[in-house]
Design an enzyme around this catalytic site. Structure first.
Site, short mmCIF file in Angstrom:
data_model
loop_
_atom_site.label_atom_id
_atom_site.label_comp_id
_atom_site.label_asym_id
_atom_site.label_seq_id
_atom_site.Cartn_x
_atom_site.Cartn_y
_atom_site.Cartn_z
N GLY A 162 7.96 -63.95 29.82
CA GLY A 162 7.32 -64.42 28.59
C GLY A 162 7.51 -63.44 27.46
O GLY A 162 8.33 -62.52 27.54
N SER A 163 6.73 -63.63 26.39
CA SER A 163 6.92 -62.80 25.19
C SER A 163 6.63 -61.33 25.47
O SER A 163 7.36 -60.45 25.02
CB SER A 163 6.03 -63.32 24.06
OG SER A 163 4.67 -63.31 24.46
N MET A 164 5.55 -61.02 26.21
CA MET A 164 5.19 -59.63 26.49
C MET A 164 6.23 -58.98 27.40
O MET A 164 6.65 -57.84 27.18
CB MET A 164 3.81 -59.54 27.12
CG MET A 164 3.29 -58.13 27.29
SD MET A 164 2.73 -57.38 25.75
CE MET A 164 1.11 -58.13 25.62
N SER A 165 6.67 -59.71 28.41
CA SER A 165 7.69 -59.17 29.32
C SER A 165 9.01 -58.97 28.59
O SER A 165 9.72 -57.98 28.84
CB SER A 165 7.87 -60.12 30.50
OG SER A 165 6.68 -60.25 31.25
N GLY B 247 8.08 -61.22 35.12
CA GLY B 247 7.68 -62.17 34.09
C GLY B 247 8.77 -62.23 33.03
O GLY B 247 9.55 -61.29 32.85
N CYS C 216 -4.37 -61.16 26.27
CA CYS C 216 -4.74 -60.35 27.43
C CYS C 216 -6.06 -59.64 27.24
O CYS C 216 -6.65 -59.16 28.22
CB CYS C 216 -3.64 -59.33 27.74
SG CYS C 216 -3.31 -58.17 26.40
N HIS D 277 -13.35 -62.22 10.53
CA HIS D 277 -12.98 -61.80 11.89
C HIS D 277 -11.53 -62.15 12.20
O HIS D 277 -10.76 -61.29 12.65
CB HIS D 277 -13.91 -62.48 12.91
CG HIS D 277 -13.51 -62.21 14.33
ND1 HIS D 277 -13.70 -60.99 14.94
CD2 HIS D 277 -12.90 -63.01 15.25
CE1 HIS D 277 -13.24 -61.04 16.18
NE2 HIS D 277 -12.75 -62.24 16.39
#
Length: 459
Positions: free
Chosen positions: A202-205, A200, A50, A99
């Site tokens: 998905g993983s975040m939801s 949603g 995101c 990085h």
């Protein structure tokens, strides 16, 4: 190793640019195919979250690689190259490794120390493997990045420095809703007994739903484009022995009705357009006694930014989270994590340089073995009366002599090759011993195939 990273993140670009440059899954697939079709790149994978879009590639030409990867990012993101270029950053070789390792440890996250990035790095590697665009270098790099990230979280207190983006977002909602009040409540006190809508699955939801359940909300409605996924998440939340929350699934067409009944809304979908318009939110907020709290974790955004101007509505999105995180305190453990990253970068570089010379050493020993076989066969032709025992003893003696002659230089050359600037030792060996380049290449291909099989089983 000629690792190149070209990308942009919340540190280099405003959210408005990140939002426009966000890559849908099919665009990521096309980007990787086009990356390998480009002349400078031999491997590639993309890390898209995101708040970052980064293209990793193994290139044989730095300047050509930067130009090609930048052009590809512009083409597939839909943002013009001239507009995108000022926000792009470039990392090469050891700096690129540094990085990614920093990203894996949460040092480059919007919320320092958050651990969700490890799952996103794992997904990026899996994508490259599934599309056969990630070869030995990227497999090794991303596998090691995952290990470095886990090490940072297990050996330091970096977790105390950060939290999940979900928790950080909910904290911003609490602080904003009670701004100016004495004794601002914690998330659990604020959320207890409220109704939540999670858009949603998905993983975040899923993380948001789990966080809200632990915080004591009374009900969670999960809405998703694919109803079956929403039902699976609701079933998990309803499992016996859990938090005691009541959860149910809803179709996306019912989001408007569910919005009117919700106190807290968390949205994180892969939609390319708005999921909740300003009119939707205004309708849901009309006549409410309690404020409506909206947390938008999607990129591009799911909820119309104009919703924050609606009375009785509090909206927190990626843009406001980026502004709030700039003032977030840094934990003392961050310095310890930076030390781990530096050590791991040095170790990874040494291992890669040592591995680079291995095919040449193998080819040298193969050539030596062929010479022994050829000379023993010639000796047998000149001394046909040798019995099996004599022949075996002569063969073993010649092999021992060759092994002893090669042992010290091959061991030493591997040590030298692991040091900075040691890549030229492989070229020196090939030149001094007139090794067939195709033999060396065939060993490299065999190693790559073995590594691919091994690494695919570890992700």
């Amino acid at each position: 190793m000629s690792l190149l990273v070209v990308g942009l993140s919340h540190r280099s670009a405003p959210v408005s640019i990140l939002e426009r440059a966000a890559l849908a899954p099919d665009a990521q697939t096309k980007l990787l195919h086009d990356t390998l079709a480009a002349e400078p790149a031999t491997e590639g994978t993309v890390l898209a979250t995101c708040n970052r879009i980064e293209l990793y590639a193994d290139v044989d030409k730095f300047h050509a690689g930067v130009a090609e990867l930048s052009t590809l990012l512009a083409q597939h993101s839909g943002v013009g190259l001239d507009e995108l270029t000022p926000y792009l950053y470039v990392h090469y070789e050891d700096r690129a490794v540094h990085h990614l390792f920093s990203v894996a440890c949460g040092l480059d996250s919007m919320v320092v120390g958050e651990g969700q990035i490890l799952g996103q790095i794992k997904d990026a590697l899996a994508l490259g493997q599934d599309l056969h665009t990630a070869g030995r270098l990227l497999n090794d790099l991303f596998q090691q990045a995952l290990r470095v990230g886990k090490r940072a979280h297990s050996e330091t207190g970096i977790d105390r420095a950060g939290q999940s983006l979900v928790t950080f977002g909910l904290e911003q909602l609490v602080q904003g809703e009670d701004e100016g009040a004495e004794g601002v409540p914690d998330i659990d006190t604020w959320a207890k007994g409220k109704r939540a809508l999670v858009i949603g699955a998905g993983s975040m939801s899923s993380l948001a739903a789990a966080t809200l359940a632990r915080s004591g909300v009374s009900e969670i409605v999960v809405a998703n484009r694919t109803l079956a996924r929403a039902e699976r998440l609701a079933q998990i939340l309803n499992e016996p022995g859990g938090t005691g929350v009541t959860a149910r699934a809803a179709e996306m067409v019912a989001v408007g009705d569910e919005l009117g009944r919700a106190d807290i809304v968390v949205s994180c979908t892969g939609a390319t357009g708005l999921v909740l318009t300003g009119a939707d939110v205004e309708s849901a907020a009309r006549g409410r006694r309690a404020p409506l709290a909206l947390l938008d974790l999607a990129m591009p955004r799911d909820i119309d930014a104009a919703a924050h101007r609606i009375p009785g509505v509090r909206l927190v999105d990626i843009e406001s989270l980026a502004e709030a995180s700039a003032d977030a305190p840094m934990a003392a453990d961050v310095d310890q994590v930076r030390g781990i990253v530096s050590d791991e970068v040095a170790a990874f570089g040494a291992a890669q340089r040592a591995a680079h010379i291995t095919p040449t050493v193998v080819a040298l020993r193969t050539m030596a073995a062929d010479v022994v076989t050829s000379e023993v066969a010639r000796l047998e032709g000149r001394l046909p009366d040798l019995d099996d025992k004599q022949r075996a003893e002569i063969t073993q003696t010649v092999r021992r002599v060759v092994d002893k002659l090669l042992h010290a230089p091959t061991v030493r050359v591997k040590q030298l090759a692991s040091e900075p600037g040691g890549a030229g030792y492989a070229d020196a060996l090939r030149t001094l011993f007139d090794l067939d380049p195709e033999t060396v290449a065939s060993v490299s291909r065999a190693d790559l195939n073995d590594a691919d099989v091994k690494n695919r089983g570890r992700v």
